[in-house]
Structure formats: structure tokens, C-alpha cells
Design a protein around this motif. Structure first.
Motif, PDB file in Angstrom:
ATOM      1  N   GLY A 260       0.807  -1.214   0.000  1.00  0.00           N
ATOM      2  CA  GLY A 260       0.000   0.000   0.000  1.00  0.00           C
ATOM      3  C   GLY A 260       0.841   1.264   0.000  1.00  0.00           C
ATOM      4  O   GLY A 260       0.298   2.378   0.073  1.00  0.00           O
ATOM      5  N   GLY A 261       2.153   1.099  -0.052  1.00  0.00           N
ATOM      6  CA  GLY A 261       3.025   2.267  -0.059  1.00  0.00           C
ATOM      7  C   GLY A 261       3.375   2.784   1.324  1.00  0.00           C
ATOM      8  O   GLY A 261       4.028   3.827   1.455  1.00  0.00           O
ATOM      9  N   ASP A 262       2.982   2.079   2.371  1.00  0.00           N
ATOM     10  CA  ASP A 262       3.354   2.507   3.726  1.00  0.00           C
ATOM     11  C   ASP A 262       4.824   2.188   3.974  1.00  0.00           C
ATOM     12  O   ASP A 262       5.276   1.073   3.689  1.00  0.00           O
ATOM     13  CB  ASP A 262       2.529   1.761   4.790  1.00  0.00           C
ATOM     14  N   ALA A 263       5.518   3.128   4.533  1.00  0.00           N
ATOM     15  CA  ALA A 263       6.945   2.947   4.808  1.00  0.00           C
ATOM     16  C   ALA A 263       7.156   1.837   5.828  1.00  0.00           C
ATOM     17  O   ALA A 263       6.286   1.565   6.666  1.00  0.00           O
ATOM     18  CB  ALA A 263       7.536   4.248   5.340  1.00  0.00           C
ATOM     19  N   THR A 264       8.302   1.206   5.749  1.00  0.00           N
ATOM     20  CA  THR A 264       8.636   0.143   6.710  1.00  0.00           C
ATOM     21  C   THR A 264       9.946   0.497   7.407  1.00  0.00           C
ATOM     22  O   THR A 264      10.952  -0.188   7.254  1.00  0.00           O
ATOM     23  CB  THR A 264       8.749  -1.234   6.023  1.00  0.00           C
ATOM     24  N   PRO A 265       9.924   1.573   8.184  1.00  0.00           N
ATOM     25  CA  PRO A 265      11.169   2.005   8.813  1.00  0.00           C
ATOM     26  C   PRO A 265      11.681   0.988   9.831  1.00  0.00           C
ATOM     27  O   PRO A 265      10.904   0.294  10.477  1.00  0.00           O
ATOM     28  CB  PRO A 265      10.774   3.309   9.518  1.00  0.00           C
TER      29      PRO A 265
END
Ligand code: FEO
Ligand code: CA
Ligand code: CA
Ligand code: CA
Length: 626
Positions: free
Chosen positions: A457-462
Motif C-alpha cells: 500500500g506504499g506505507d513505509a517500513t522504517p
């Protein structure tokens, strides 16, 4: 379709191939530096006893598994790299049931090592690739409900097909080898066996009629040509982990359903297909022989899968129910507990890189003997937000918080979770709740994309919080305690029970937390269950090459952890190629049943095709085993 390569891919590889994640994110990578600054897990303040959890492991000398014996009623075993099962001294094992074994006498002898199972008998035998399971005592009989997660087409189909079905009949065979088996088991005096022809025996396949409830049931999103009311889906798919309700029914959890759907023509429009990895060609070519699986003509059929489905093991004629209130995603398992006020709470993981952990809370309350109507229908779904300071909260998914209509919010729960800012996790697998205190544990199995790519979904995975390592190849187990020791509370605190790693290869965070040493190391925790004594049984589904970053870790395995001290010891090693998944106990707790999925070699027969199996493990002295 490159048939061979697709058939041989792992689910992650398959998803990545069909639906590549967006490239590099612009999130910062300061947390890598933060790990160095805090020291290994220094920033992960453990709960009271947890401080000891990280300290105690460090005091155990590296080397033999036996160094860790103190806290456990068994002598831990060393790794193995062979095609056999190993358990500690004083314990024995044997198969309970293997792929293709008859549940009904008409199917006895149907399975053969050369040809597997003929299509006519394929819904009358134990399915392939056993996974989550639960044992129920019904009218004094022991009944196991157990998932068959997926098929290995090369094993099930004639060799000439090279693993790709060539006819509608071959598709039917594959459909029937998956789903759920309900079977009575009994100790015949020679150990547990399946009771052939028991009235409880049942197969639930990709074609079994079901019903749905909750806000998405009957909505436009789940209506199809065959079911214009949107209330009668067929089949339960990719049944991975499991759970049980407090009222004695089975919860089967639909995971990688996306791989069953393909498009023979134009792809339907909609953000949801990409987020769930649906499109292109399917893994088993169902869509070429069955229009139900062709999203060009039935765009809503995939919306009818990816749910928690409830099955009553006591009534073989009952219709399974898909509970849409619990959200649609790649369900791993379902851990049901009660809030202090009696409401029903279900914790659930979504096993994909960078997806979320969910919690469902019912509106109504329940006590033994009361009606269960509406408990898995009327309630609120939440997603987990895990803050770097070890606090966290459950964020409610509502039309107000997500801007989505109720049905849409449930069918596209992942998108709803993104809208409220849930924490992207390292592939949430099983969740297990401590039997004596309000504490939940979730396996975060690994995440090759952590710190490298966003989720679908394009959410960052920091890198950070409970996901502290970039390109995490070993996995960890996060645990949380709800505020006020009440699973109904919105706030919680968390820590890491363990970070798997390899101290023989690494000396940084990839060596693992201090309770990991060369005698108990493993990678990719997955299945988990607490026994009645409060010990945590941990099953792995990882890299069993025993090379490189995984050198010295051997085959997949099952370990047992002490939740108070953090100690972890190896109890079982699986045949090479297999993962260990699914766990339940006999009514008298003298036998543990353990699933061995996708074994290699010719296990357990020693010749011919490998057969996924449930095994029984017991103590020679007849004592209880959890
Ligand atoms: Fe079927 Fe996430 O394991
Ligand atoms: Ca799993
Ligand atoms: Ca697996
Ligand atoms: Ca797994």
C-alpha cells in the motif's frame, strides 16, 4: 506462465513476482544507528521479568543445546540436517495421519506412492500440507479439526502435467486436497489413530457451501453471478493457522488466497487487487478451468476469501460461517480471549511483509452457557500501533477514522489500516495468549523488505520499534501487555521476547537477543501455542539450508520457551525441507500433536513421495506433556 518456476516459488516470491512492491522509500534509517547507540535491545526495555529474559540467556554458555536444560522437563536436543524427526530422550513419536490417508472406509487404499489419490476419493482422505489444528472433546470423543493449507501440485498431479492442472478434473483434485479435515482420533492401545468412518469425520474443501455474516455479507463487494445475494460463498482457502472459540468451535484462517485467482482477460479496476496481490495468472491455473476463479468475469470472488471462518466440529452437517467483522487479509491464526467485562477479543496477524496486527472486540459479552449469537458479527476491528517507546494502542477502524463504508472497510481492511496509521510489521504469523496473565505473543517471522521497500500500500517500513533490523532474515517475537491487565483496553506496552539470530555468524543485532546462543538458535518463528503450564511452544518455518547466515541452525524445529525467564530450548527437529506448524494436545495432555508440512526426501515412509503428516509425541513414562 512459467509453470515450473511459479509452482516452486515461496508465497513471498510469488507475490513479489506478480505484484512487485514500490521501490525504495524515503524514510530515514536512523534507527540502525539507534540500535548501535542503545546497544543490542538496550532500547527495548523489557517488562519486569523481561529484563531477566534478555539477561539470563546471555549467562547460558554457548555450545551444546544441553547447556540450557535447567528450566525444562526435557534435555534439549541438537540441530539435525537429515530427513527424520528427532525429539528428546524419553520421548517418542509416530505419525497420526498422513496426506492421502482414508477418513472413510471407501477410500482405504486409495492413496499410492506412485499416483497419490484419485480424484473420486480426493474429498474422502486427509488433505495435503497440514497446518493449524485444534482438538475438541465432543460427547466423550476426541475430534481434531485441522487445516490443509495448500497443495504441492507436482506431488498431487500426474507427472506429465509438471504441476499445472491440464483439466477441470485435475483442478477438482487440487481443490479437494486443501481446506479442512475434521476427524475423530482415539488411542487404540497402539497410540492414537484416526477413527475411520466416525460420524464426526468431514472434509471441507474449496467447494463446500458456506455462509457469511457481518457488515460485508450481502454487500455489493461480495456479490457474484452465482450468488447475487452475496451470502453464500463456496470454499475456504489457504487455511493456515487456526484458533478456537471459547464455546468450542473451530476457527480456520484464510491466508494466501490471492494466489488462487487469475485474470484470463481484462483486469478489473480497483486499488484492492494490488493491495492484496491479486492479478495476472494464478498459481494453480484454476481460472483456466473454472470461471469462478477468473477475476475478469468474477471480480468479486476474491473478496469472498481471506476471512476467519467458523466451523462446528460437533455437527458435520453444519454450514461454516465467514465472519466479515474480523476483517479480510492474509489471516495467520486467531487467538481468542476475553476482556475483563466479558467481551470477546480476537488477536490476528496479517502475514505479509509490512502488514499489520489486528484486534477484534465484540460489542456483546459472553459467559459459559450463554448464547453466542452476534459475538463475531457485531464488534469493532482495530489495528495495532507500536510506538518506539514501547507503548502502543489499538486504533479503531470505523467509517469516521477511515472514511470508508463499513463493508468496504472490512473487505479492504489493509487499506483501512493504512489510513489510520497502523505499524507495518515483519510478517505477523501466529499469536498466542498466556494462559495465566493478560499477555499476547506474536511471531514476526522475517521481512526481507524491512527498511528497504514499503508494503503493497506504499506505507513505509522504517527500521525501529518491534521491527528493529533491516532486511530481517531471522525474525522475532513481540509481546504486549494490555493496560490494566485487560485485553479490552486500548493501550498496551510491548517488548521483544526474543530476536532470533545467529551468534555463530554475527556479532551485531543479527546475532539475536541475549537469550539466543549457539545451542538454541533458529530462524523464522511461526506457529506458537502456550501449554497449560505456561510454556510457549515455538515452531519454525525458515531457511533450513544450514549454510551462510543460517549455518548451524539446521532443519526447521520446535522450541519451548519460558515466558518468565526468557530461556528457550530445542525440543524437536523436523525432516529437511519441512516446516513445523500446528499444535494441539490430547484431552489428557499425555500426547502432543504436531504438524509437519512440506517435508522433503521420502519422509515419513522412507520411500516414494514425501507426505505431510500430523505426528503424535508422548513421554515413555506416560506423564503429561504440556
Ligand atoms: Fe501459512 Fe503465514 O503461514
Ligand atoms: Ca505460518
Ligand atoms: Ca509456510
Ligand atoms: Ca511462515
Amino acid at each position: 506462465m512459467n509453470a515450473k518456476s511459479t509452482v516452486d516459488l515461496s508465497w513471498d516470491e510469488f507475490d513479489e513476482l506478480r505484484d512487485p512492491r514500490p521501490a525504495e522509500n524515503d524514510f530515514d534509517r536512523v534507527v540502525e544507528a539507534a540500535i548501535a547507540r542503545r546497544g543490542l535491545l538496550g532500547g527495548v526495555l523489557a517488562f519486569g521479568s523481561g529484563a531477566m529474559a534478555f539477561g539470563l540467556g546471555a549467562m547460558v554458555p554457548a555450545g551444546s543445546a544441553r547447556a540450557q536444560a535447567a528450566a525444562f522437563p526435557f534435555q534439549p536436543i541438537d540441530i539435525a540436517t537429515d530427513f527424520d524427526i528427532h525429539v528428546p530422550e524419553g520421548y517418542r513419536w509416530k505419525p497420526l495421519v498422513s496426506w492421502g490417508e482414508a477418513l472413510f472406509s471407501e477410500a482405504e487404499g486409495a492413496w499410492s506412492p506412485e499416483n497419490g489419490v484419485p480424484v473420486a476419493m480426493s474429498d474422502k482422505v486427509f488433505g495435503e500440507n497440514t497446518d493449524g489444528m485444534e482438538l475438541f472433546v465432543i460427547d466423550g470423543k476426541e475430534v481434531i479439526a485441522v487445516n490443509s493449507e495448500y497443495v504441492n501440485p507436482k506431488i498431487n498431479l500426474p507427472a506429465a502435467s509438471e504441476g499445472v492442472p491440464q483439466s477441470a478434473e485435475e483442478v477438482t483434485l487440487l481443490k479437494n486436497m486443501q481446506g479442512v479435515t475434521v476427524m475423530e482420533v482415539a488411542d487404540s492401545g497402539n497410540g492414537y489413530e484416526v477413527v475411520v468412518d466416525s460420524p464426526f469425520n468431514r472434509r471441507i474443501t474449496h467447494e463446500t457451501p458456506m455462509t457469511m455474516d457481518g457488515a460485508a455479507a450481502g454487500s455489493d463487494l461480495v456479490r457474484t453471478k452465482a450468488d447475487p445475494e452475496g451470502m453464500s460463498p463456496r470454499g475456504t482457502m489457504n487455511n493456515c493457522g487456526a484458533g478456537r472459540t471459547l464455546w468450542g468451535t473451530y476457527l480456520t484462517c484464510e491466508e494466501n488466497f490471492n494466489g488462487l485467482f487469475g485474470a484470463t482477460g481484462e483486469m478489473p479496476q480497483g486499488e484492492g487487487y494490488g493491495r492484496y496481490g491479486i492479478g495476472g495468472e494464478s498459481q494453480y491455473a484454476y481460472e483456466k478451468f473454472d470461471p469462478r476463479f477468473d477475476i475478469s468475469s468474477e471480480p468479486n470472488e476474491p473478496h469472498r476469501h481471506g476471512w476467519i471462518t467458523e466451523i462446528d466440529p460437533a455437527d458435520p452437517s453444519s454450514t461454516p460461517v465467514k465472519h466479515t467483522a474480523l476483517g479480510r487479509f492474509k489471516h495467520e491464526n486467531a487467538a481468542m480471549v476475553q476482556a475483563a467485562d466479558g467481551r470477546i477479543v480476537v488477536y490476528m496477524g496479517d502475514d505479509e511483509r509490512g502488514e499489520f496486527i489486528y484486534r477484534y472486540v465484540s460489542n456483546g459479552t459472553w459467559a459459559e452457557g450463554q448464547p453466542t449469537n452476534g459475538l463475531l458479527t457485531d464488534g469493532t476491528l482495530y489495528v495495532g500501533k507500536f510506538n518506539d517507546d514501547q507503548t502502543g494502542e489499538w486504533l479503531a477502524l470505523t467509517p469516521e477514522t477511515t472514511g470508508m463504508a463499513p463493508a468496504e472497510m472490512l473487505v479492504f481492511a489493509r487499506m483501512a489500516g493504512s489510513k489510520v496509521g497502523a505499524t507495518t510489521m515483519d510478517r505477523p504469523e501466529w499469536i498466542a495468549c498466556h494462559p495465566q496473565r493478560a499477555e499476547a505473543y506474536c511471531s514476526l517471522t522475517n521481512n526481507s523488505n524491512r527498511g528497504i521497500k514499503s508494503n503493497a500500500g506504499g506505507d513505509a517500513t522504517p527500521v525501529g520499534g518491534p521491527n528493529p533490523r533491516e532486511a530481517n532474515e531471522y525474525g522475532q517475537i513481540v509481546r504486549w501487555r494490555p493496560e490494566g491487565e485487560d485485553h479490552g483496553a486500548t493501550a498496551f506496552t510491548w517488548d521483544l521476547y526474543v530476536m532470533a539470530g545467529n551468534p555463530a555468524v554475527h556479532s551485531d543485532a543479527y546475532a539475536g537477543s541475549p537469550n539466543i546462543n549457539q545451542g538454541n538458535m533458529f530462524n523464522s518463528p511461526d506457529g506458537m501455542a502456550f501449554d497449560t503450564t505456561g510454556l510457549l511452544w515455538i515452531q519454525t518455518d525458515g531457511d533450513d539450508s544450514n549454510e551462510g547466515d543460517f549455518a548451524g541452525q539446521g532443519n526447521n524445529q520446535m522450541l519451548i520457551g519460558n515466558a518468565d525467564t526468557g530461556e528457550i530450548a530445542r525440543f524437536l527437529t523436523a525432516p529437511n525441507g519441512a516446516e513445523v506448524t500446528g499444535l494441539c494436545w490430547s484431552a489428557d495432555r499425555r500426547v502432543a500433536f504436531v504438524g509437519i508440512q512440506h517435508p522433503g526426501g521420502s519422509w515419513p515412509d522412507g520411500e516414494g513421495k514425501p507426505r505431510s503428516s500430523v505426528i503424535a509425541i508422548w513421554r515413555e513414562d506416560g506423564a503429561t506433556i504440556g
